[in-house]
Scaffold this motif. Sequence first.
Motif: not given
Length: 134
Positions: A16, A18, A25, A27, A51, A61-62, A75
Amino acid sequence: DQAAALELLREPHVGVLAVATDGSPAAVPLWYDCAPDGSEIWILTGPGTRKASWLERGRSATLVVQTVAQDPLVSVDLELSDRRTAESDDVRSMAGRYLEGVALEGYLEFAAEHLKEERYTFRPTRWPFADLTV
């Protein structure tokens, strides 16, 4: 630790991504790939997708990856380092992580005819990690 996180990232899980936007936010689930040494993580997405527009604005991003089993949760905070038109080898490499045989060939035919994708490459900046097996 980072080695355990990297081991999980090398496996073909759905991640995912994010991204912080001007509003809430955002995701989205996606396929990703990771360099063997963890120095780069990359995705493919169309240039007109949400995106892509989020990444162009935020450039960071994460990525979160977890399996259903009680494996570690990874993460990874990312900074966008490169964006270019995806080549057929990029599409084959990414799809080959997740599909095989007839499904892979069918996807590659569909992608060649209908998808125009960009390759976004990120540099990990931080490796938050949770080992849920202990």
